[in-house]
Design a protein around this motif. Structure first.
Motif, PDB file in Angstrom:
ATOM      1  N   ALA A   1       0.847  -1.188   0.000  1.00 12.50           N
ATOM      2  CA  ALA A   1       0.000   0.000   0.000  1.00 12.50           C
ATOM      3  C   ALA A   1       0.885   1.242   0.000  1.00 12.50           C
ATOM      4  O   ALA A   1       1.962   1.254   0.592  1.00 12.50           O
ATOM      5  CB  ALA A   1      -0.906   0.015   1.236  1.00 12.50           C
ATOM      6  N   LEU A   2       0.386   2.271  -0.665  1.00 10.39           N
ATOM      7  CA  LEU A   2       1.035   3.568  -0.600  1.00 10.39           C
ATOM      8  C   LEU A   2       0.734   4.188   0.751  1.00 10.39           C
ATOM      9  O   LEU A   2      -0.386   4.092   1.255  1.00 10.39           O
ATOM     10  CB  LEU A   2       0.505   4.472  -1.712  1.00 10.39           C
ATOM     11  N   LEU A   3       1.733   4.823   1.347  1.00  6.22           N
ATOM     12  CA  LEU A   3       1.576   5.465   2.652  1.00  6.22           C
ATOM     13  C   LEU A   3       1.571   6.978   2.448  1.00  6.22           C
ATOM     14  O   LEU A   3       2.632   7.602   2.346  1.00  6.22           O
ATOM     15  CB  LEU A   3       2.718   5.046   3.580  1.00  6.22           C
ATOM     16  N   PRO A   4       0.407   7.597   2.352  1.00  2.10           N
ATOM     17  CA  PRO A   4       0.350   9.037   2.069  1.00  2.10           C
ATOM     18  C   PRO A   4       1.109   9.888   3.067  1.00  2.10           C
ATOM     19  O   PRO A   4       1.550  10.991   2.729  1.00  2.10           O
ATOM     20  CB  PRO A   4      -1.155   9.331   2.122  1.00  2.10           C
ATOM     21  N   VAL A   5       1.291   9.405   4.305  1.00  2.00           N
ATOM     22  CA  VAL A   5       1.994  10.186   5.310  1.00  2.00           C
ATOM     23  C   VAL A   5       3.433  10.489   4.889  1.00  2.00           C
ATOM     24  O   VAL A   5       4.046  11.437   5.396  1.00  2.00           O
ATOM     25  CB  VAL A   5       1.973   9.452   6.665  1.00  2.00           C
ATOM     26  N   LEU A   6       3.986   9.733   3.962  1.00  2.00           N
ATOM     27  CA  LEU A   6       5.373   9.939   3.548  1.00  2.00           C
ATOM     28  C   LEU A   6       5.531  11.076   2.544  1.00  2.00           C
ATOM     29  O   LEU A   6       6.660  11.405   2.164  1.00  2.00           O
ATOM     30  CB  LEU A   6       5.933   8.652   2.930  1.00  2.00           C
ATOM     31  N   ARG A   7       4.417  11.676   2.080  1.00  2.00           N
ATOM     32  CA  ARG A   7       4.477  12.673   1.013  1.00  2.00           C
ATOM     33  C   ARG A   7       3.575  13.862   1.338  1.00  2.00           C
ATOM     34  O   ARG A   7       2.550  13.693   1.966  1.00  2.00           O
ATOM     35  CB  ARG A   7       4.032  12.041  -0.319  1.00  2.00           C
ATOM     36  N   ARG A   8       3.944  15.016   0.840  1.00  2.00           N
ATOM     37  CA  ARG A   8       3.056  16.166   0.942  1.00  2.00           C
ATOM     38  C   ARG A   8       1.832  15.898   0.056  1.00  2.00           C
ATOM     39  O   ARG A   8       1.977  15.435  -1.074  1.00  2.00           O
ATOM     40  CB  ARG A   8       3.746  17.453   0.524  1.00  2.00           C
ATOM     41  N   PRO A   9       0.641  16.175   0.529  1.00  2.00           N
ATOM     42  CA  PRO A   9      -0.551  15.678  -0.163  1.00  2.00           C
ATOM     43  C   PRO A   9      -0.787  16.260  -1.558  1.00  2.00           C
ATOM     44  O   PRO A   9      -1.205  15.534  -2.461  1.00  2.00           O
ATOM     45  CB  PRO A   9      -1.687  16.030   0.800  1.00  2.00           C
ATOM     46  N   VAL A  10      -0.545  17.545  -1.758  1.00  2.00           N
ATOM     47  CA  VAL A  10      -0.775  18.122  -3.082  1.00  2.00           C
ATOM     48  C   VAL A  10       0.240  17.577  -4.079  1.00  2.00           C
ATOM     49  O   VAL A  10      -0.096  17.237  -5.224  1.00  2.00           O
ATOM     50  CB  VAL A  10      -0.729  19.659  -3.013  1.00  2.00           C
ATOM     51  N   GLN A  11       1.497  17.455  -3.654  1.00  2.00           N
ATOM     52  CA  GLN A  11       2.512  16.884  -4.539  1.00  2.00           C
ATOM     53  C   GLN A  11       2.197  15.434  -4.871  1.00  2.00           C
ATOM     54  O   GLN A  11       2.374  14.984  -6.009  1.00  2.00           O
ATOM     55  CB  GLN A  11       3.896  16.984  -3.869  1.00  2.00           C
ATOM     56  N   ALA A  12       1.700  14.673  -3.882  1.00  2.00           N
ATOM     57  CA  ALA A  12       1.350  13.274  -4.120  1.00  2.00           C
ATOM     58  C   ALA A  12       0.218  13.168  -5.132  1.00  2.00           C
ATOM     59  O   ALA A  12       0.216  12.281  -5.995  1.00  2.00           O
ATOM     60  CB  ALA A  12       0.961  12.600  -2.809  1.00  2.00           C
ATOM     61  N   ALA A  13      -0.763  14.054  -5.046  1.00  2.00           N
ATOM     62  CA  ALA A  13      -1.859  14.035  -6.016  1.00  2.00           C
ATOM     63  C   ALA A  13      -1.343  14.263  -7.428  1.00  2.00           C
ATOM     64  O   ALA A  13      -1.794  13.616  -8.391  1.00  2.00           O
ATOM     65  CB  ALA A  13      -2.893  15.100  -5.651  1.00  2.00           C
ATOM     66  N   GLN A  14      -0.379  15.171  -7.571  1.00  2.00           N
ATOM     67  CA  GLN A  14       0.196  15.436  -8.885  1.00  2.00           C
ATOM     68  C   GLN A  14       0.973  14.215  -9.388  1.00  2.00           C
ATOM     69  O   GLN A  14       0.875  13.847 -10.569  1.00  2.00           O
ATOM     70  CB  GLN A  14       1.114  16.649  -8.835  1.00  2.00           C
ATOM     71  N   ALA A  15       1.746  13.581  -8.500  1.00  2.00           N
ATOM     72  CA  ALA A  15       2.518  12.406  -8.901  1.00  2.00           C
ATOM     73  C   ALA A  15       1.608  11.252  -9.325  1.00  2.00           C
ATOM     74  O   ALA A  15       1.852  10.586 -10.335  1.00  2.00           O
ATOM     75  CB  ALA A  15       3.434  11.972  -7.759  1.00  2.00           C
ATOM     76  N   LEU A  16       0.546  11.024  -8.573  1.00  2.00           N
ATOM     77  CA  LEU A  16      -0.391   9.955  -8.919  1.00  2.00           C
ATOM     78  C   LEU A  16      -1.099  10.257 -10.231  1.00  2.00           C
ATOM     79  O   LEU A  16      -1.280   9.359 -11.074  1.00  2.00           O
ATOM     80  CB  LEU A  16      -1.406   9.782  -7.791  1.00  2.00           C
ATOM     81  N   ALA A  17      -1.511  11.493 -10.426  1.00  2.00           N
ATOM     82  CA  ALA A  17      -2.136  11.864 -11.690  1.00  2.00           C
ATOM     83  C   ALA A  17      -1.172  11.665 -12.848  1.00  2.00           C
ATOM     84  O   ALA A  17      -1.565  11.211 -13.942  1.00  2.00           O
ATOM     85  CB  ALA A  17      -2.607  13.317 -11.638  1.00  2.00           C
ATOM     86  N   SER A  18       0.094  11.961 -12.630  1.00  2.00           N
ATOM     87  CA  SER A  18       1.094  11.794 -13.679  1.00  2.00           C
ATOM     88  C   SER A  18       1.247  10.328 -14.072  1.00  2.00           C
ATOM     89  O   SER A  18       1.320   9.993 -15.264  1.00  2.00           O
ATOM     90  CB  SER A  18       2.432  12.367 -13.216  1.00  2.00           C
ATOM     91  N   VAL A  19       1.307   9.431 -13.083  1.00  2.00           N
ATOM     92  CA  VAL A  19       1.422   8.005 -13.386  1.00  2.00           C
ATOM     93  C   VAL A  19       0.165   7.511 -14.103  1.00  2.00           C
ATOM     94  O   VAL A  19       0.235   6.723 -15.052  1.00  2.00           O
ATOM     95  CB  VAL A  19       1.668   7.186 -12.098  1.00  2.00           C
ATOM     96  N   ASP A  20      -0.995   7.991 -13.669  1.00  2.00           N
ATOM     97  CA  ASP A  20      -2.238   7.596 -14.331  1.00  2.00           C
ATOM     98  C   ASP A  20      -2.233   8.046 -15.791  1.00  2.00           C
ATOM     99  O   ASP A  20      -2.642   7.294 -16.694  1.00  2.00           O
ATOM    100  CB  ASP A  20      -3.425   8.189 -13.585  1.00  2.00           C
ATOM    101  N   LEU A  21      -1.743   9.258 -16.058  1.00  2.00           N
ATOM    102  CA  LEU A  21      -1.654   9.751 -17.432  1.00  2.00           C
ATOM    103  C   LEU A  21      -0.649   8.943 -18.249  1.00  2.00           C
ATOM    104  O   LEU A  21      -0.936   8.533 -19.388  1.00  2.00           O
ATOM    105  CB  LEU A  21      -1.248  11.226 -17.424  1.00  2.00           C
ATOM    106  N   LEU A  22       0.537   8.716 -17.693  1.00  2.00           N
ATOM    107  CA  LEU A  22       1.577   7.994 -18.415  1.00  2.00           C
ATOM    108  C   LEU A  22       1.181   6.561 -18.731  1.00  2.00           C
ATOM    109  O   LEU A  22       1.623   5.984 -19.729  1.00  2.00           O
ATOM    110  CB  LEU A  22       2.881   8.005 -17.607  1.00  2.00           C
ATOM    111  N   SER A  23       0.340   5.975 -17.880  1.00  2.00           N
ATOM    112  CA  SER A  23      -0.066   4.581 -18.085  1.00  2.00           C
ATOM    113  C   SER A  23      -1.355   4.463 -18.888  1.00  2.00           C
ATOM    114  O   SER A  23      -1.813   3.350 -19.158  1.00  2.00           O
ATOM    115  CB  SER A  23      -0.252   3.888 -16.732  1.00  2.00           C
ATOM    116  N   GLY A  24      -1.959   5.577 -19.261  1.00  2.00           N
ATOM    117  CA  GLY A  24      -3.213   5.514 -19.983  1.00  2.00           C
ATOM    118  C   GLY A  24      -4.365   5.028 -19.129  1.00  2.00           C
ATOM    119  O   GLY A  24      -5.259   4.327 -19.615  1.00  2.00           O
ATOM    120  N   GLY A  25      -4.353   5.384 -17.844  1.00  2.00           N
ATOM    121  CA  GLY A  25      -5.449   5.027 -16.968  1.00  2.00           C
ATOM    122  C   GLY A  25      -5.382   3.639 -16.392  1.00  2.00           C
ATOM    123  O   GLY A  25      -6.417   3.060 -16.039  1.00  2.00           O
ATOM    124  N   ARG A  26      -4.181   3.116 -16.205  1.00  2.00           N
ATOM    125  CA  ARG A  26      -4.034   1.745 -15.675  1.00  2.00           C
ATOM    126  C   ARG A  26      -3.714   1.704 -14.189  1.00  2.00           C
ATOM    127  O   ARG A  26      -3.437   0.646 -13.638  1.00  2.00           O
ATOM    128  CB  ARG A  26      -2.934   1.004 -16.446  1.00  2.00           C
TER     129      ARG A  26
END
Length: 323
Positions: free
Chosen positions: A71-96
């Protein structure tokens, strides 16, 4: 039933004799073999490839296989930056992307992570829920957010995800409170109970909570985290899993077996264990391969791939992604 595997991102499991770039080949091979997903875990306690970095690396070199955190542990990351990183992976993977999250296991596996992140251990579950709510708000285009732990009177435009609303977010955990929160708030459930009967009981509680919250019970994906070791000789499988448990968790197999799901033994024994969880309601299996190095991980990957049809078909299920 979908069956996926964990990438061995911990340094102890791709070295010596290999390097982290070899994990790219492992991801490609998993897709070739027909596994439905690749998952990565999260920690600061041992050297490893950071999970979102790993998923970003495999996204462009794979085409169909799902990508996930467990599991991803959100406590390890600043929340707004984490949202951007997750959105980036979702975009790069084509929604996978699928994002399973957790609040940290009690004791030496959880508290040190909060200390390293300089975030209080207290009320960690409420903080987790609010962080997830903030992510979803950002992905939906919110211009402000007000919560107990995070407050932003003005939010700048955020990176949007591939899918409207963002990737599905699952919760790990099987306490009564976690079951209720999963049913009310999350898109999936990723526990690891050592007894299939406990899985069935927990899933019933999740679905009951979903109905009480006005959600369709089927809206929550029932998944399972399980440690897998396949050997023709059962005792050999137990010895190998014990060595892995001591290396990965610092615990003997006997203790791990009290808290985590295990499918170890001959191919028939492993298939039978997975079928029991399927009969209890699991539809997404995420297997951690109990092997100490990358060569052993590859060997177990091939063995589990041979087992996929027999694990799924007798339960009247199909294996997504299998060609």
């Amino acid at each position: 039933m979908d069956i996926g595997v964990f990438l061995p991102t911990g340094q102890d499991h791709w070295a010596p004799g290999g390097g982290p770039r070899d994990l790219i080949g492992f991801a490609r091979r998993a897709e070739e073999l027909g596994f439905s997903s690749l998952f990565v875990n999260d920690s600061l306690l041992t050297p490893r490839i950071e999970p979102l970095t790993m998923l970003a690396a495999v996204a462009p070199v794979t085409e169909r296989i799902g990508l996930g955190t467990g599991a991803l542990l959100p406590v390890l990351r600043r929340p707004v930056q984490a949202a951007q990183a997750l959105a980036s992976v979702d975009l790069l993977s084509g929604g996978r992307l699928t994002v399973a999250v957790g609040a940290g296991f009690p004791g030496r596996f959880g508290r040190p992570l909060h200390e390293l992140s300089q975030v209080p251990w207290e009320r960690r579950f409420a903080r987790l829920d609010e962080t997830v709510a903030l992510w979803r708000a950002l992905w939906a285009g919110a211009t402000e957010f007000h919560g107990e732990f995070h407050s932003f009177p003005e939010l700048t435009p955020a990176t949007r995800t591939f899918r409207p609303g963002g990737p599905p977010i699952w919760l790990g955990g099987a306490t009564p409170a976690a079951l209720a929160r999963t049913g009310r708030r999350y898109d999936g459930w990723l526990p690891y109970p050592p007894d299939p009967a406990d899985y069935a009981t927990g899933l019933a509680a999740v679905r009951r909570a979903a109905r009480e919250a006005g959600r369709a019970p089927e809206a929550v994906t029932p998944a399972l985290f399980v440690n897998v070791r396949i050997e023709e000789d059962t005792e050999s499988a137990r010895r190998a899993t014990d060595a892995y448990a001591r290396s990965n968790y610092g615990l003997p197999l006997e203790e791990v077996a009290q808290i985590q799901a295990l499918a170890i033994g001959s191919p028939d024994q492993v298939a039978a264990t997975l079928r029991r969880y399927a009969e209890a309601g699991a539809r997404r299996i995420v297997a951690r391969l109990a092997a100490l190095d990358l060569a052993g991980q590859y060997e177990q990957l091939e063995r589990l791939a041979e087992l996929l049809p027999s694990a799924a078909e007798p339960a009247g299920l199909t294996l997504a992604g299998r060609r």
